[in-house]
Design a protein around this motif. Structure first.
Motif, PDB file in Angstrom:
ATOM      1  N   TYR A 102       0.840  -1.201   0.000  1.00 56.39           N
ATOM      2  CA  TYR A 102       0.000   0.000   0.000  1.00 56.39           C
ATOM      3  C   TYR A 102       0.873   1.247   0.000  1.00 56.39           C
ATOM      4  CZ  TYR A 102      -4.310   2.481   1.448  1.00 56.39           C
ATOM      5  OH  TYR A 102      -5.419   3.280   1.520  1.00 56.39           O
ATOM      6  N   ASN A 103       1.942   1.147   0.783  1.00 57.34           N
ATOM      7  CA  ASN A 103       2.842   2.293   0.881  1.00 57.34           C
ATOM      8  C   ASN A 103       3.524   2.589  -0.459  1.00 57.34           C
ATOM      9  OD1 ASN A 103       4.266   4.249   2.707  1.00 57.34           O
ATOM     10  ND2 ASN A 103       6.013   3.123   1.883  1.00 57.34           N
ATOM     11  N   VAL A 104       3.740   1.554  -1.265  1.00 56.30           N
ATOM     12  CA  VAL A 104       4.356   1.761  -2.578  1.00 56.30           C
ATOM     13  C   VAL A 104       3.419   2.610  -3.438  1.00 56.30           C
ATOM     14  CG1 VAL A 104       5.058   0.607  -4.712  1.00 56.30           C
ATOM     15  CG2 VAL A 104       5.689  -0.378  -2.496  1.00 56.30           C
ATOM     16  N   ILE A 105       2.140   2.274  -3.408  1.00 52.95           N
ATOM     17  CA  ILE A 105       1.181   3.015  -4.233  1.00 52.95           C
ATOM     18  C   ILE A 105       0.998   4.431  -3.680  1.00 52.95           C
ATOM     19  CG2 ILE A 105      -1.184   3.016  -5.120  1.00 52.95           C
ATOM     20  CD1 ILE A 105      -0.857  -0.137  -4.480  1.00 52.95           C
ATOM     21  N   ALA A 106       0.992   4.525  -2.344  1.00 50.47           N
ATOM     22  CA  ALA A 106       0.911   5.858  -1.740  1.00 50.47           C
ATOM     23  C   ALA A 106       2.111   6.698  -2.191  1.00 50.47           C
ATOM     24  CB  ALA A 106       0.877   5.741  -0.218  1.00 50.47           C
ATOM     25  N   GLY A 107       3.265   6.057  -2.319  1.00 49.95           N
ATOM     26  CA  GLY A 107       4.460   6.751  -2.798  1.00 49.95           C
ATOM     27  C   GLY A 107       4.270   7.251  -4.228  1.00 49.95           C
ATOM     28  N   VAL A 137      10.639   6.545  -7.021  1.00 51.11           N
ATOM     29  CA  VAL A 137       9.391   6.212  -6.316  1.00 51.11           C
ATOM     30  C   VAL A 137       9.686   5.585  -4.950  1.00 51.11           C
ATOM     31  CG1 VAL A 137       7.740   6.108  -8.223  1.00 51.11           C
ATOM     32  CG2 VAL A 137       9.101   4.097  -7.713  1.00 51.11           C
ATOM     33  N   GLY A 138      10.866   4.945  -4.837  1.00 45.64           N
ATOM     34  CA  GLY A 138      11.274   4.392  -3.538  1.00 45.64           C
ATOM     35  C   GLY A 138      11.468   5.511  -2.516  1.00 45.64           C
ATOM     36  N   ALA A 139      12.065   6.612  -2.964  1.00 51.92           N
ATOM     37  CA  ALA A 139      12.281   7.743  -2.049  1.00 51.92           C
ATOM     38  C   ALA A 139      10.942   8.334  -1.620  1.00 51.92           C
ATOM     39  CB  ALA A 139      13.137   8.807  -2.728  1.00 51.92           C
ATOM     40  N   LEU A 356       7.913  -2.784  -4.674  1.00 54.57           N
ATOM     41  CA  LEU A 356       8.401  -1.557  -5.296  1.00 54.57           C
ATOM     42  C   LEU A 356       9.097  -1.884  -6.621  1.00 54.57           C
ATOM     43  CD1 LEU A 356       9.028   1.511  -4.702  1.00 54.57           C
ATOM     44  CD2 LEU A 356      11.197   0.732  -3.772  1.00 54.57           C
ATOM     45  N   ILE A 357       9.899  -2.934  -6.577  1.00 53.02           N
ATOM     46  CA  ILE A 357      10.669  -3.299  -7.774  1.00 53.02           C
ATOM     47  C   ILE A 357       9.770  -4.045  -8.758  1.00 53.02           C
ATOM     48  CG2 ILE A 357      12.667  -4.572  -8.592  1.00 53.02           C
ATOM     49  CD1 ILE A 357      13.854  -4.181  -5.764  1.00 53.02           C
ATOM     50  N   GLY A 358       8.910  -4.878  -8.201  1.00 48.73           N
ATOM     51  CA  GLY A 358       7.839  -5.534  -8.971  1.00 48.73           C
ATOM     52  C   GLY A 358       8.265  -6.290 -10.204  1.00 48.73           C
ATOM     53  N   ASN A 359       8.718  -5.573 -11.152  1.00 46.88           N
ATOM     54  CA  ASN A 359       8.900  -6.146 -12.481  1.00 46.88           C
ATOM     55  C   ASN A 359       9.769  -7.386 -12.524  1.00 46.88           C
ATOM     56  OD1 ASN A 359       7.577  -3.810 -13.580  1.00 46.88           O
ATOM     57  ND2 ASN A 359       9.405  -2.777 -12.857  1.00 46.88           N
ATOM     58  N   GLY A 360      10.818  -7.394 -11.739  1.00 50.23           N
ATOM     59  CA  GLY A 360      11.763  -8.505 -11.778  1.00 50.23           C
ATOM     60  C   GLY A 360      11.120  -9.827 -11.435  1.00 50.23           C
ATOM     61  N   TYR A 361       9.955  -9.774 -10.830  1.00 42.36           N
ATOM     62  CA  TYR A 361       9.342 -11.003 -10.347  1.00 42.36           C
ATOM     63  C   TYR A 361       8.262 -11.524 -11.282  1.00 42.36           C
ATOM     64  CZ  TYR A 361      11.756 -10.081  -6.021  1.00 42.36           C
ATOM     65  OH  TYR A 361      12.716  -9.882  -5.098  1.00 42.36           O
ATOM     66  N   SER A 362       8.074 -10.844 -12.392  1.00 41.53           N
ATOM     67  CA  SER A 362       6.905 -11.174 -13.196  1.00 41.53           C
ATOM     68  C   SER A 362       6.912 -12.614 -13.700  1.00 41.53           C
ATOM     69  CB  SER A 362       6.776 -10.206 -14.351  1.00 41.53           C
ATOM     70  OG  SER A 362       7.967 -10.184 -15.067  1.00 41.53           O
ATOM     71  N   GLU A 363       8.104 -13.150 -14.029  1.00 40.84           N
ATOM     72  CA  GLU A 363       8.172 -14.517 -14.533  1.00 40.84           C
ATOM     73  C   GLU A 363       7.751 -15.491 -13.440  1.00 40.84           C
ATOM     74  OE1 GLU A 363       9.657 -15.664 -17.675  1.00 40.84           O
ATOM     75  OE2 GLU A 363       8.870 -13.647 -18.028  1.00 40.84           O
ATOM     76  N   PHE A 364       8.284 -15.207 -12.262  1.00 39.25           N
ATOM     77  CA  PHE A 364       8.100 -16.107 -11.144  1.00 39.25           C
ATOM     78  C   PHE A 364       6.631 -16.199 -10.716  1.00 39.25           C
ATOM     79  CE2 PHE A 364       8.975 -16.955  -6.491  1.00 39.25           C
ATOM     80  CZ  PHE A 364       9.264 -18.289  -6.711  1.00 39.25           C
ATOM     81  N   PHE A 365       6.004 -15.061 -10.703  1.00 36.02           N
ATOM     82  CA  PHE A 365       4.630 -15.039 -10.211  1.00 36.02           C
ATOM     83  C   PHE A 365       3.603 -14.827 -11.315  1.00 36.02           C
ATOM     84  CE2 PHE A 365       6.892 -13.806  -6.308  1.00 36.02           C
ATOM     85  CZ  PHE A 365       6.435 -14.834  -5.501  1.00 36.02           C
ATOM     86  N   SER A 366       3.896 -15.380 -12.494  1.00 36.95           N
ATOM     87  CA  SER A 366       2.958 -15.088 -13.585  1.00 36.95           C
ATOM     88  C   SER A 366       1.740 -16.018 -13.526  1.00 36.95           C
ATOM     89  CB  SER A 366       3.648 -15.182 -14.932  1.00 36.95           C
ATOM     90  OG  SER A 366       4.139 -16.473 -15.090  1.00 36.95           O
ATOM     91  N   THR A 367       0.891 -15.782 -12.599  1.00 40.82           N
ATOM     92  CA  THR A 367      -0.342 -16.563 -12.496  1.00 40.82           C
ATOM     93  C   THR A 367      -1.522 -15.714 -12.959  1.00 40.82           C
ATOM     94  OG1 THR A 367      -0.169 -15.995 -10.202  1.00 40.82           O
ATOM     95  CG2 THR A 367       0.201 -18.289 -10.758  1.00 40.82           C
ATOM     96  N   SER A 368      -2.697 -16.266 -12.818  1.00 40.88           N
ATOM     97  CA  SER A 368      -3.855 -15.638 -13.453  1.00 40.88           C
ATOM     98  C   SER A 368      -4.076 -14.168 -13.076  1.00 40.88           C
ATOM     99  CB  SER A 368      -5.106 -16.427 -13.121  1.00 40.88           C
ATOM    100  OG  SER A 368      -5.256 -16.479 -11.729  1.00 40.88           O
TER     101      SER A 368
END
Ligand code: PFF
Length: 464
Positions: A102-107, A137-139, A356-368
Motif C-alpha cells: 500500500y505504501n508503494v502506491i501511496a508513494g 518512487v522508492g524515495a 516496489l521493484i515488482g517487475n523482476g518477479y513477473s516470470e516467477f509469479f505469472s499466475t492468473s
C-alpha cells in the motif's frame, strides 16, 4: 482514560475509522476493480457484500476491541480464549503485508503531487517509466512511511484523530467538484452506462471473489484494524450506528470515485470504454488527463490539490495499518510507542521493496491475477501480495472473527457489549439480523469464497 490512549470524542473515533476505511482502496482500487470486473455488475455485487456481509463483521470487530481494550492478539487472550489468538496473529501478518504494498502506491501518489505542481500532465503516458524508476518512487515511499510512523508515534488522539477531522470533508468536496466537471464532457454518458447499467453476462466467479476481497479491503476488515480502533472507543458510544456511518461513508466515496473516473474514460475513449480494464495504473493514467484538459494554473491547482488529498486519504489508512502491529508491540512487548513506530515502519518498508521493484518477479509469479485485460502495467509482485492479503486472508480473517464471536465467545456476550451505548438494540430487527449474519451467513459465505479463491487464484482450479 487509560494509559493506552483513547479517542477524545465519539466523532473522533468515527472519523478515524472512516479515515482508515477511506483510502487508496476507494479511489485507486475500486475503479480499477470495476473496470476489470466489467462495470455495473461488479458494483452491485460489491454493494451487496458491503451491507449484508461486511457490516456485521465490522460491528463485531469494534465490539471485541471495545470489550477487551486490547490489540487484536491480546483481545482474544483477554476474552479467555488464548488458542484463538492466531486470528489476531493472522491479522498482524496481513496488516504488515498490506502496508508493505500500500505504501508503494501511496508513494506513487505522493510523487504525482510534484508532477502536478510542475504541470507535467503528460505523466499519464509515461506512467510505466515512472513506476519503474525505483529510486525515485522508492524515495517517495520512504517519505510516506516516515510520515505514517510520525503520526502513529504521536498516539491516538494527538495525531490520528486530528488529521482525520480536517481531511475527510475536504476530500469529499474535491471529488464532488471533479465529478461535476467530468459530467459535462462529451461521451461521459457512455462511461455512466458502463458504470451503472449492469450486464450480468460479465459476472464470472472471479468477479465475485474480487468484489468480496475489495469490500473487505476497503472497509479495513478481517485483520483486526477495527478491533484496534475499537479498543480506544468509549463505553457510551453507539457501535451499531457508528459502523453504519463508516460503511456508508466508505461505500459513498468509492461510488463517487467511480463517477469521477468512468465518464472520463468514456470521454477519452470516444465512448468505446477502451482502457477501463487497464488495472492498477488506472487512476494514475486517466486523472492527469482531466487536469491537463482543464489546463493552465487552474489545471495545476486542481491536479495538485487532488493528489494532496488522495495522499491524506492514504495516510489515514496507512496510519491505521501501522497502528495494528504497534498496538501489539506496545501492549504485549512493552516497547515504547515512539521507538516501536519507527522500527516497525522501517521493517515494513523493507518488506515492501519487492513490491516496489515488482517487475523482476513477473516470470516467477505469472499466475492468473497478473494478466490485465488490455495490457496494463508491470506491478506483478505487488498484485501477488494484494491477491494474497486482500482477496484471500481478509475474508478468511473475517470468517473466523464472525465464527468466534457467535459460537465461542457467544452471541449473548456480543449483544451485551453492543447494547452499551445502544439502548434500543436488544430485541431489535438489527440484533436478529446480526445474530444470523455473524452466526451462519457470514462464516458460510466467507469460508466458501476463501476456498474458491485459493483454488482459483493460486492453483488455477475453477470449481464454479
Ligand atoms: N481501507 C483502506 C483503503 O480502502 O484504502 C485500506 C486498509 C486500511 C485496509 C486498513 C485494511 C486496513 F486495516
Amino acid at each position: 482514560m487509560s494509559a493506552r490512549g483513547n479517542f477524545s470524542s465519539k466523532l473522533g473515533f468515527i472519523l478515524a475509522a472512516a479515515g482508515s476505511a477511506v483510502g487508496l482502496g476507494n479511489i485507486w482500487g475500486f475503479p480499477y476493480e470495476v473496470g476489470q470486473g466489467g462495470g455495473a455488475a461488479f458494483v452491485i455485487i460489491y454493494l451487496i457484500f458491503c451491507f449484508i456481509l461486511c457490516y456485521p463483521v465490522m460491528v463485531t470487530e469494534i465490539a471485541i476491541g471495545r470489550k477487551t481494550q486490547k490489540n487484536p492478539v491480546g483481545a482474544f487472550n483477554a476474552l479467555g480464549y488464548k488458542k484463538w489468538n492466531f486470528v489476531g496473529k493472522l491479522g498482524l501478518f496481513s496488516g504488515v503485508l498490506i502496508l508493505s504494498f500500500y505504501n508503494v502506491i501511496a508513494g506513487w501518489a505522493f510523487g504525482y503531487i510534484f508532477e502536478m505542481v510542475a504541470g507535467n500532465f503528460g505523466i499519464a503516458d509515461q506512467f510505466g517509466d515512472y513506476i519503474t524508476n525505483v529510486f525515485k518512487v522508492g524515495a517517495y515511499g520512504l517519505v510516506f512511511m516516515a510520515v505514517t510512523a510520525y503520526v502513529v508515534s504521536k498516539g491516538v488522539s494527538g495525531g490520528i484523530e486530528k488529521a482525520a477531522r480536517l481531511l475527510m470533508p475536504t476530500l469529499i468536496i474535491m471529488i464532488l467538484i471533479i465529478v461535476g466537471y467530468v459530467m459535462t464532457l462529451p461521451n461521459a454518458i457512455d462511461g455512466l452506462k458502463f458504470y451503472l447499467i449492469p450486464d450480468f453476462s460479465k459476472l464470472t466467479p472471479s468477479v465475485v471473489y474480487n468484489a468480496m476481497g475489495q469490500a473487505f479491503f476497503s472497509l479495513s476488515l478481517g485483520m483486526g484494524a477495527l478491533i484496534t480502533y475499537g479498543s480506544y472507543v468509549g463505553k457510551s458510544d453507539n457501535i451499531i450506528s457508528s459502523a453504519a456511518f463508516i460503511t456508508l461513508t466508505d461505500v459513498g466515496i468509492a461510488f463517487l470515485a467511480g463517477l469521477m473516473i468512468f465518464p472520463l474514460i468514456g470521454f477519452m475513449s470516444g465512448g468505446t470504454m477502451e482502457g477501463a480494464g487497464r488495472g492498477p495504473g488506472l487512476i494514475f493514467v486517466t486523472l492527469p488527463q482531466i487536469f491537463g484538459e482543464i489546463g493552465g494554473t487552474l489545471g495545476i491547482a486542481t491536479g495538485t490539490l487532488f493528489f494532496v488529498l488522495l495522499c491524506f486519504a492514504a495516510l489515514t489508512s496507512t496510519v491505521s495499518l501501522l497502528e495494528v502491529p504497534i498496538s501489539y508491540v506496545v501492549d504485549e512487548w512493552k516497547i515504547k510507542r515512539t521507538r516501536a513506530s519507527w522500527l516497525v515502519a522501517l521493517f515494513i518498508f523493507i518488506i515492501g521493496i519487492p513490491s516496489l521493484i515488482g517487475n523482476g518477479y513477473s516470470e516467477f509469479f505469472s499466475t492468473s491475477f497478473t494478466t490485465y485485460k488490455d495490457g496494463g502495467t508491470d506491478t506483478d509482485f505487488l498484485s501477488f501480495v494484494a491477491a494474497l492479503a486482500n482477496d484471500t486472508i481478509l475474508p478468511l480473517g473475517g470468517c473466523i472473527i464472525a465464527f468466534f464471536a457467535a459460537h465461542i465467545w457467544k452471541k449473548h456476550n456480543l449483544d451485551e457489549e453492543l447494547s452499551n451505548g445502544a439502548p434500543g438494540y436488544k430485541g431489535s430487527f438489527i440484533q436478529k439480523y446480526l445474530n444470523f449474519a455473524i452466526g451462519y451467513f457470514a462464516p458460510i459465505v466467507l469460508i466458501s469464497v476463501f476456498i474458491l479463491t485459493v483454488l482459483f487464484k493460486f492453483f488455477g482450479i475453477q470449481l464454479i
